[in-house]
Design a protein around this motif. Structure first.
Motif, short mmCIF file in Angstrom:
data_model
loop_
_atom_site.label_atom_id
_atom_site.label_comp_id
_atom_site.label_asym_id
_atom_site.label_seq_id
_atom_site.Cartn_x
_atom_site.Cartn_y
_atom_site.Cartn_z
N MET A 244 65.20 38.08 -63.85
CA MET A 244 65.19 36.91 -62.95
C MET A 244 64.55 37.28 -61.61
N LEU B 71 81.23 37.20 -62.26
CA LEU B 71 82.49 36.62 -61.77
C LEU B 71 83.27 37.57 -60.86
N ASN C 195 72.78 37.89 -56.25
CA ASN C 195 73.54 37.92 -57.52
C ASN C 195 73.10 36.71 -58.35
N PRO C 196 71.93 36.78 -58.99
CA PRO C 196 71.38 35.57 -59.62
C PRO C 196 72.18 35.03 -60.81
N LEU C 197 73.12 35.84 -61.34
CA LEU C 197 73.95 35.35 -62.45
C LEU C 197 75.32 34.85 -61.96
N TRP C 198 75.49 34.79 -60.65
CA TRP C 198 76.80 34.46 -60.07
C TRP C 198 77.32 33.10 -60.57
N TYR C 199 78.50 33.13 -61.17
CA TYR C 199 79.14 31.91 -61.69
C TYR C 199 78.22 31.10 -62.61
N THR C 200 77.42 31.82 -63.37
CA THR C 200 76.52 31.14 -64.30
C THR C 200 77.32 30.58 -65.49
N ASP C 201 76.74 29.65 -66.19
CA ASP C 201 77.36 29.15 -67.43
C ASP C 201 77.18 30.25 -68.48
#
Lengths: 226, 191
Positions: free
Chosen positions: A19, A99, A120-126
């Motif tokens: 990403m 998370l 943190n590009p994946l922070w709280y991602t689905d």
């Protein structure tokens, strides 16, 4: 912006790396090699193979050993980031945190004191969409460690493919695991990523498993053409 | 439609994934349509289509939005419900007469509600995720609804449906966004 990616060898850090590459310039990977398998911050199975991943991605690697003791390991992280800033002139750091406030807040604090950006590009991602995207993008990922019920020995070395995700979803519903293993239920190792110029082939590996806790140790691996 | 405004230093930055996308998930989950837009690309037609606006946060090192107050002058005229998150609250404070001071909170912090408001009614105190290096001064045209032991945590404009929260409700406090949207749509909060 020149970024260094904190890399454990697992899927989250390398997906975050992809990403980051799409939006900014990734100039190095940064790995903390923890001697403590219970490290609060840094996951350990096969972290010794991150140099092979860096070579596959044709990225320089900043590697720092750490005893992996709570809080003290943060000083080692700080030293690694300082080294990456000096050697590769990074403006910021990327992590694969999804998370974990414990991990994210600690990295944020260190970056803040060093004047570095932190992403943190994946922070709280689905999590379901993320795993789908991981597979769709051609990542080849295996399970390198299991640390909770109901994972049995058969999971060690198993590819994280669509069939695995179906099972993980069932475990989430029945046992309350986090789908991505963010709660430490399982760990992964990336054999191939879309930005790897070569892929990793496992030559030799062994499994160690007892009572819902197991490691898949890769003792021999090499780079091969894609 | 709920308009989510990205305050990051450029359109399409990595900060979008961390600070806008999680908010968009919550808004969509509550049954609303979402349009994300970068603050430099905001237009009057977009604003006129919105039922409410959320100004999202930015990475800790990203304060570029503060150098462009003109991009937020619409806040003075709008009658739309607005929720500013972290960077968004900093914008709201500066637009409505406040100043910012250095104040760093990173991680979980206790937030104590001290004012009466339909959104935060009965909340008492709660734990919230913070990531900021600036905080709002108390000299502003805004009511203070909550504080931490370091700074103002929630403000509300006395005559508009404009709120600012210093913490990140998209982390462990989705209820703040849900109640803001419910109260906005049902007209429970109004100027």
């Amino acid at each position: 912006m020149r970024l260094g990616v904190l890399c454990s060898g697992g899927k989250d850090s390398l997906f975050a790396c992809m990403m980051a590459m799409e939006r900014e310039e990734v100039v190095c990977l940064i790995a903390l090699r923890s001697r403590n398998e219970e490290s609060y911050m840094f996951h350990t199975p096969n972290v010794s193979l991150v140099p092979l991943q860096a070579e596959a991605a044709e990225l320089p690697l900043v590697e720092m050993p750490t005893e992996g003791m709570e809080e003290e390991e943060l000083e080692d992280l700080r030293a690694a980031l300082v080294c990456a800033r000096e050697k590769h002139r990074i403006d910021g750091v990327v992590t694969g945190a999804i998370l974990s406030i414990y991990q994210a807040a600690r990295v944020q604090r260190i970056c803040n004191t060093l004047g570095l950006w932190c992403f943190n590009p994946l922070w709280y991602t689905d999590q379901e969409s993320y795993l789908d995207s991981l597979i769709r993008n051609g990542f080849r990922v295996i399970i390198s460690g299991v640390f909770s019920e109901p994972f049995d020995e058969k999971w060690l070395g198993r590819p994280l493919d669509r069939a695995s995700v179906v099972l993980l979803n069932q475990y989430r519903e029945r046992y309350g695991i986090t789908l991505t293993g963010e709660g430490g239920e399982y760990e992964t190792f990336v054999l191939d990523a879309p930005f790897f110029k070569k892929r990793i082939e496992i030559v030799e590996a062994s499994s160690e498993y007892h009572n819902y806790r197991g490691f898949y140790r890769i003792t021999g691996a090499r780079l091969v053409g894609k | 439609m709920i308009l989510l405004i990205d305050l990051c230093y450029r359109n399409g930055s990595l900060g979008f994934d961390e600070f806008v996308r999680p908010v968009a998930r919550i808004v969509r989950h509550s049954g609303n349509d979402v349009i994300p837009v970068h603050f430099r690309s905001l237009t009057d037609p977009l604003l006129s289509r919105a039922e409410a606006v959320i100004l999202c946060g930015t990475p800790l090192a990203d304060t570029a939005f503060l150098a462009e107050p003109g991009a937020f002058s619409w806040l003075k005229e709008t009658s739309l419900p607005v929720l500013g998150i972290c960077a968004g609250m900093e914008v709201i404070c500066t637009i409505f007469g406040g100043t910012l001071r250095p104040c760093t909170e990173i991680g979980m912090t206790e937030v104590s509600v001290i004012g009466n408001d339909p959104i935060f009614q009965g909340s008492g105190s709660f734990s919230a995720y913070e990531i900021h290096t600036l905080a709002c001064s108390s000299k502003q045209d805004l009511e203070v609804l909550a504080v931490s032991n370091q700074c103002i945590q929630i403000v509300r404009h006395p005559e508009k449906t404009i709120y600012g929260v210093m913490f990140h409700p998209e982390v462990r406090n989705n209820w703040v966004i849900d109640r803001f949207l419910t109260c906005s749509v049902e007209g429970i909060i109004s100027p």
